[in-house]
Write a protein that holds these residues in place. Structure first.
Motif, PDB file in Angstrom:
ATOM      1  N   GLU A  64      87.798  43.058 -49.892  1.00 24.28           N
ATOM      2  CA  GLU A  64      86.397  43.489 -49.846  1.00 24.28           C
ATOM      3  C   GLU A  64      85.434  42.308 -49.913  1.00 24.28           C
ATOM      4  N   VAL A  65      85.755  41.326 -50.771  1.00 29.74           N
ATOM      5  CA  VAL A  65      84.857  40.189 -50.942  1.00 29.74           C
ATOM      6  C   VAL A  65      85.039  39.179 -49.819  1.00 29.74           C
ATOM      7  N   GLY A  66      86.250  39.112 -49.265  1.00 30.15           N
ATOM      8  CA  GLY A  66      86.505  38.190 -48.167  1.00 30.15           C
ATOM      9  C   GLY A  66      86.890  36.800 -48.612  1.00 30.15           C
ATOM     10  N   VAL A  67      87.639  36.712 -49.732  1.00 28.95           N
ATOM     11  CA  VAL A  67      88.137  35.420 -50.215  1.00 28.95           C
ATOM     12  C   VAL A  67      89.624  35.564 -50.513  1.00 28.95           C
ATOM     13  N   PRO A  68      90.371  34.460 -50.579  1.00 25.41           N
ATOM     14  CA  PRO A  68      91.803  34.540 -50.863  1.00 25.41           C
ATOM     15  C   PRO A  68      92.079  35.134 -52.243  1.00 25.41           C
ATOM     16  N   ALA A  69      93.239  35.781 -52.388  1.00 18.48           N
ATOM     17  CA  ALA A  69      93.617  36.378 -53.672  1.00 18.48           C
ATOM     18  C   ALA A  69      93.688  35.318 -54.770  1.00 18.48           C
ATOM     19  N   SER A  70      94.131  34.101 -54.427  1.00 20.78           N
ATOM     20  CA  SER A  70      94.215  33.033 -55.427  1.00 20.78           C
ATOM     21  C   SER A  70      92.836  32.690 -55.982  1.00 20.78           C
ATOM     22  N   THR A  71      91.820  32.776 -55.121  1.00 19.07           N
ATOM     23  CA  THR A  71      90.450  32.523 -55.569  1.00 19.07           C
ATOM     24  C   THR A  71      89.967  33.647 -56.478  1.00 19.07           C
ATOM     25  N   VAL A  72      90.307  34.888 -56.119  1.00 16.17           N
ATOM     26  CA  VAL A  72      89.913  36.034 -56.945  1.00 16.17           C
ATOM     27  C   VAL A  72      90.512  35.906 -58.338  1.00 16.17           C
ATOM     28  N   TYR A  73      91.758  35.459 -58.427  1.00  9.63           N
ATOM     29  CA  TYR A  73      92.403  35.276 -59.733  1.00  9.63           C
ATOM     30  C   TYR A  73      91.581  34.348 -60.627  1.00  9.63           C
ATOM     31  N   ARG A  74      91.037  33.290 -60.068  1.00  7.61           N
ATOM     32  CA  ARG A  74      90.246  32.351 -60.865  1.00  7.61           C
ATOM     33  C   ARG A  74      88.973  33.012 -61.387  1.00  7.61           C
ATOM     34  N   TYR A  75      88.334  33.812 -60.526  1.00  9.12           N
ATOM     35  CA  TYR A  75      87.101  34.479 -60.955  1.00  9.12           C
ATOM     36  C   TYR A  75      87.375  35.535 -62.026  1.00  9.12           C
ATOM     37  N   VAL A  76      88.421  36.342 -61.837  1.00  5.98           N
ATOM     38  CA  VAL A  76      88.675  37.405 -62.814  1.00  5.98           C
ATOM     39  C   VAL A  76      89.082  36.815 -64.163  1.00  5.98           C
ATOM     40  N   LYS A  77      89.716  35.652 -64.147  1.00  5.27           N
ATOM     41  CA  LYS A  77      90.057  35.001 -65.415  1.00  5.27           C
ATOM     42  C   LYS A  77      88.784  34.656 -66.190  1.00  5.27           C
ATOM     43  N   THR A  78      87.794  34.126 -65.488  1.00  7.51           N
ATOM     44  CA  THR A  78      86.523  33.783 -66.133  1.00  7.51           C
ATOM     45  C   THR A  78      85.786  35.033 -66.586  1.00  7.51           C
ATOM     46  N   LEU A  79      85.748  36.053 -65.731  1.00  5.88           N
ATOM     47  CA  LEU A  79      85.051  37.288 -66.064  1.00  5.88           C
ATOM     48  C   LEU A  79      85.701  37.999 -67.250  1.00  5.88           C
ATOM     49  N   ARG A  80      87.009  37.930 -67.330  1.00  2.00           N
ATOM     50  CA  ARG A  80      87.703  38.523 -68.485  1.00  2.00           C
ATOM     51  C   ARG A  80      87.349  37.781 -69.761  1.00  2.00           C
ATOM     52  N   GLY A  81      87.284  36.465 -69.669  1.00  2.00           N
ATOM     53  CA  GLY A  81      86.944  35.659 -70.836  1.00  2.00           C
ATOM     54  C   GLY A  81      85.562  35.964 -71.381  1.00  2.00           C
ATOM     55  N   LEU A  82      84.664  36.421 -70.504  1.00  2.00           N
ATOM     56  CA  LEU A  82      83.295  36.781 -70.908  1.00  2.00           C
ATOM     57  C   LEU A  82      83.175  38.260 -71.262  1.00  2.00           C
ATOM     58  N   SER A  83      84.292  39.001 -71.249  1.00  3.83           N
ATOM     59  CA  SER A  83      84.322  40.447 -71.541  1.00  3.83           C
ATOM     60  C   SER A  83      83.516  41.260 -70.532  1.00  3.83           C
ATOM     61  N   LEU A  84      83.314  40.696 -69.337  1.00  4.13           N
ATOM     62  CA  LEU A  84      82.617  41.427 -68.287  1.00  4.13           C
ATOM     63  C   LEU A  84      83.553  42.384 -67.558  1.00  4.13           C
ATOM     64  N   ILE A  85      84.839  42.072 -67.542  1.00  2.00           N
ATOM     65  CA  ILE A  85      85.834  42.965 -66.969  1.00  2.00           C
ATOM     66  C   ILE A  85      87.044  43.009 -67.892  1.00  2.00           C
ATOM     67  N   GLU A  86      87.893  44.036 -67.671  1.00  2.00           N
ATOM     68  CA  GLU A  86      89.132  44.177 -68.427  1.00  2.00           C
ATOM     69  C   GLU A  86      90.281  44.390 -67.451  1.00  2.00           C
ATOM     70  N   GLU A  87      91.477  44.016 -67.889  1.00  2.00           N
ATOM     71  CA  GLU A  87      92.657  44.168 -67.050  1.00  2.00           C
ATOM     72  C   GLU A  87      93.573  45.233 -67.647  1.00  2.00           C
ATOM     73  N   HIS A  88      94.002  46.179 -66.808  1.00  2.00           N
ATOM     74  CA  HIS A  88      94.903  47.239 -67.229  1.00  2.00           C
ATOM     75  C   HIS A  88      96.034  47.353 -66.216  1.00  2.00           C
ATOM     76  N   ARG A  89      97.214  46.848 -66.582  1.00  2.00           N
ATOM     77  CA  ARG A  89      98.399  46.974 -65.737  1.00  2.00           C
ATOM     78  C   ARG A  89      98.160  46.504 -64.310  1.00  2.00           C
ATOM     79  N   GLY A  90      97.530  45.359 -64.176  1.00  2.00           N
ATOM     80  CA  GLY A  90      97.338  44.773 -62.868  1.00  2.00           C
ATOM     81  C   GLY A  90      96.077  45.199 -62.143  1.00  2.00           C
ATOM     82  N   SER A  91      95.314  46.126 -62.714  1.00  2.00           N
ATOM     83  CA  SER A  91      94.039  46.546 -62.136  1.00  2.00           C
ATOM     84  C   SER A  91      92.901  46.122 -63.049  1.00  2.00           C
ATOM     85  N   TYR A  92      91.718  45.993 -62.479  1.00  2.00           N
ATOM     86  CA  TYR A  92      90.566  45.494 -63.234  1.00  2.00           C
ATOM     87  C   TYR A  92      89.480  46.555 -63.293  1.00  2.00           C
TER      88      TYR A  92
END
Length: 256
Positions: free
Chosen positions: A36-64
């Motif tokens: 949807e965003v149009g970036v590689p999955a490896s790039t998305v992993y870096r962003y979700v790691k940061t967003l999780r650290g800020l409590s902006l998103i949560e991870e549940h069994r591989g979904s966010y």
């Protein structure tokens, strides 16, 4: 799918796009975010790691899913906190009137969440886990939330593959008919759609003109099949829904 980002966007804008994708979808995996965003999955992993650290998103069994800070920014956190505070006493009144488990459920994106529950005093009973993610298409409480969700949410749920949990899980055509019936009758009834042998009745709770949660009473078919029980449960839910709506008193536009 076309990327939601034009070419040449900054890292900051890509990070925001990832967060917005998760906020809009409610629950989504890395592959779908990347598409949807149009970036590689490896790039998305870096962003979700940061967003999780800020409590902006949560991870549940591989979904966010949206985290508490993102819900707070959107106004949903305030709504859910208020419901969590007020919900227990309302659920207790339902259990007192029916002797079965009472559940308060809210919608988050394309899923429902068990926010609070009070279990039946009977040894044989049905219950969820607090914060458990539930499908919107199966079960009385979840289907009430879906029936009163925005048209875009209903369209997405109906377009997806509808997982079958038992042989009584509704088909797509039956689900469409049930959503109309719920809006007309004001309640939903389910028989073994998510858990075999379970019977559940649910009603919506509105505040500020918007649905804020559903209240459900559920028990085993052996105790909850009579018309007398259904009438008793409906009355208890109707009273509880009115009490909770009056207690929350949210202004228009603040519902989740």
């Amino acid at each position: 799918m076309t990327s939601i980002l034009p070419e040449g966007q900054s890292s900051f804008e890509r990070g925001l796009a990832v967060m917005m994708c998760i906020a809009a979808r409610g629950e989504v995996n890395i592959v779908d975010i990347a598409e949807e965003v149009g970036v590689p999955a490896s790039t998305v992993y870096r962003y979700v790691k940061t967003l999780r650290g800020l409590s902006l998103i949560e991870e549940h069994r591989g979904s966010y899913t949206p985290g508490w800070r993102l819900l707070e920014l959107s106004g949903q956190h305030l709504t859910h906190t208020r419901l969590a505070e007020l919900g227990v006493s309302v659920l207790e009144s339902i259990v007192e009137g029916t002797a079965e488990t009472a559940v308060l459920t809210v919608r988050s994106g394309l899923n429902a969440i068990c926010l609070r529950q009070v279990v039946s005093p009977n040894p044989l009973r049905y219950a969820f886990e607090i914060n458990q993610l539930l499908p919107l298409h199966a079960g009385a409480g979840q289907r009430v939330l879906l029936a009163h969700a925005p048209d875009s949410v209903i369209a997405k749920v109906l377009a997806d593959r509808l997982a079958r949990f038992t042989d009584k899980t509704l088909t797509r055509q039956d689900l469409i008919q049930q959503l109309t019936h719920i809006r007309q009758s004001g309640q939903a009834v389910s028989h073994g759609e998510l858990n075999p042998g379970a019977v559940a009745i649910s009603r919506p709770v509105f505040s500020g003109g918007e649905i804020i949660c559903s209240l459900t009473v559920a028990g085993p078919q052996t105790r909850c099949s009579s018309n007398a029980w259904a009438h008793q449960a409906s009355q208890a839910l109707r009273t509880a829904a009115t009490q909770l709506a009056n207690a929350v008193e949210l202004p228009r536009g603040k519902a989740s």
